[in-house]
Write a protein that holds these residues in place. Structure first.
Motif, PDB file in Angstrom:
ATOM      1  N   GLY A  87     -16.829  -7.123  -1.358  1.00 62.24           N
ATOM      2  CA  GLY A  87     -17.193  -5.886  -0.675  1.00 62.24           C
ATOM      3  C   GLY A  87     -17.246  -6.003   0.837  1.00 62.24           C
ATOM      4  O   GLY A  87     -17.709  -5.087   1.517  1.00 62.24           O
ATOM      5  N   ILE A  88     -16.743  -7.102   1.366  1.00 63.85           N
ATOM      6  CA  ILE A  88     -16.754  -7.363   2.808  1.00 63.85           C
ATOM      7  C   ILE A  88     -15.333  -7.539   3.329  1.00 63.85           C
ATOM      8  O   ILE A  88     -14.944  -6.946   4.333  1.00 63.85           O
ATOM      9  N   HIS A  89     -14.574  -8.367   2.620  1.00 67.46           N
ATOM     10  CA  HIS A  89     -13.189  -8.646   3.001  1.00 67.46           C
ATOM     11  C   HIS A  89     -12.238  -7.651   2.331  1.00 67.46           C
ATOM     12  O   HIS A  89     -12.684  -6.786   1.585  1.00 67.46           O
ATOM     13  N   PHE A  90     -10.947  -7.813   2.593  1.00 65.77           N
ATOM     14  CA  PHE A  90      -9.978  -6.835   2.116  1.00 65.77           C
ATOM     15  C   PHE A  90      -8.789  -7.485   1.426  1.00 65.77           C
ATOM     16  O   PHE A  90      -8.432  -8.628   1.706  1.00 65.77           O
ATOM     17  N   LYS A  91      -8.184  -6.716   0.531  1.00 64.40           N
ATOM     18  CA  LYS A  91      -6.978  -7.154  -0.155  1.00 64.40           C
ATOM     19  C   LYS A  91      -5.793  -7.098   0.810  1.00 64.40           C
ATOM     20  O   LYS A  91      -5.855  -6.457   1.860  1.00 64.40           O
ATOM     21  N   ALA A  92      -4.714  -7.736   0.417  1.00 61.81           N
ATOM     22  CA  ALA A  92      -3.535  -7.824   1.284  1.00 61.81           C
ATOM     23  C   ALA A  92      -2.998  -6.456   1.684  1.00 61.81           C
ATOM     24  O   ALA A  92      -2.554  -6.257   2.820  1.00 61.81           O
ATOM     25  N   GLU A  93      -3.063  -5.486   0.763  1.00 64.04           N
ATOM     26  CA  GLU A  93      -2.484  -4.164   1.032  1.00 64.04           C
ATOM     27  C   GLU A  93      -3.165  -3.427   2.192  1.00 64.04           C
ATOM     28  O   GLU A  93      -2.589  -2.512   2.772  1.00 64.04           O
ATOM     29  N   PHE A  94      -4.381  -3.819   2.523  1.00 63.94           N
ATOM     30  CA  PHE A  94      -5.102  -3.145   3.597  1.00 63.94           C
ATOM     31  C   PHE A  94      -4.511  -3.462   4.976  1.00 63.94           C
ATOM     32  O   PHE A  94      -4.521  -2.605   5.865  1.00 63.94           O
ATOM     33  N   TYR A  95      -3.999  -4.666   5.135  1.00 62.67           N
ATOM     34  CA  TYR A  95      -3.631  -5.124   6.479  1.00 62.67           C
ATOM     35  C   TYR A  95      -2.427  -4.402   7.091  1.00 62.67           C
ATOM     36  O   TYR A  95      -2.436  -4.121   8.298  1.00 62.67           O
TER      37      TYR A  95
END
Length: 228
Positions: free
Chosen positions: A202-210
């Motif tokens: 709930g802090i970091h992001f999946k690859a698709e976000f970048y």
């Protein structure tokens, strides 16, 4: 008596070390523990990002590190790591200067707001100012843009209530950027629009976000230039 004093000193040092380690790990999960989703950088879309940001460096903590960890940007365009605060990032300025970027995007603060001091915001922003002053001294021709700290999920905020201070911290960043005349981009809106792209913590992001983040940064820079 001397032996007793020595043991007390060793105990105090150990307590401080544990406090610092806990703060670093609490806010920034090491990249090795984030769900890795490699994005093929050889595709036309990813090649476009590599070209668009080939003279840029994204400078920050493990949120920023996701750009290279998920292979969205090349490693030479990212200088970031878990547990980085504005203070800790000061020691990376020499490496940043060595890479000679024309554009620098700084995203720090997720760990700063967890720092064990009376006023984490004030302490962090003071070091943030020092950091940018040092970057300007080493790279006087480079443009500098601060990116806001990304919000966390309600579950992550419940687990760590200090994340409630992200909004207030971002307001401080915006004021700092205005004061020292660097760019500022608030990325909160794209996080809200893509809440399904959080990683498990709930802090970091999946690859698709970048890629979405990079598109937004590029568009915001274009709007800021047009407004001048």
């Amino acid at each position: 008596m001397k032996v007793q004093k020595k043991m007390m000193g060793i105990t105090l040092i150990a307590m401080v070390a544990l406090s610092v380690a806990a703060c670093g790990n609490n806010g920034q999960t090491p990249a090795s523990e984030i769900t890795r989703q490699s994005v093929d950088i050889s595709t036309p879309e990813q090649t476009s990002y590599a070209s668009e940001f080939q003279t840029s460096i994204f400078f920050g903590d493990s949120i920023t590190e996701g750009l290279s960890y998920h292979d969205v940007l090349k490693q030479e365009n990212v200088l970031a790591g878990a547990g980085k605060t504005a203070e800790f990032a000061l020691k990376d300025v020499d490496e940043l200067v060595k890479r000679k970027p024309k554009h620098i995007f700084i995203q720090l603060g997720s760990d700063d707001i967890l720092w064990p001091t009376d006023n984490p915001k004030e302490y962090s922003l003071s070091n943030y100012g020092k950091l940018i002053d040092r970057i300007k001294a080493g790279l006087p021709e480079a443009s500098i843009t601060i990116l806001s700290v990304t919000p966390v999920t309600a579950e992550a905020e419940k687990a760590e209530p200090r994340y409630r201070n992200i909004g207030d911290y971002n307001e401080g960043l915006k004021q700092l950027a205005s004061k020292i005349q660097v760019g500022y981009i608030d990325v909160s809106s794209i996080v809200a629009a893509h809440s399904d792209m959080y990683d498990a913590d709930g802090i970091h992001f999946k690859a698709e976000f970048y890629p979405i983040l990079l598109d937004y940064v590029k568009d915001e820079l274009g709007r800021q230039k047009s407004a001048k």
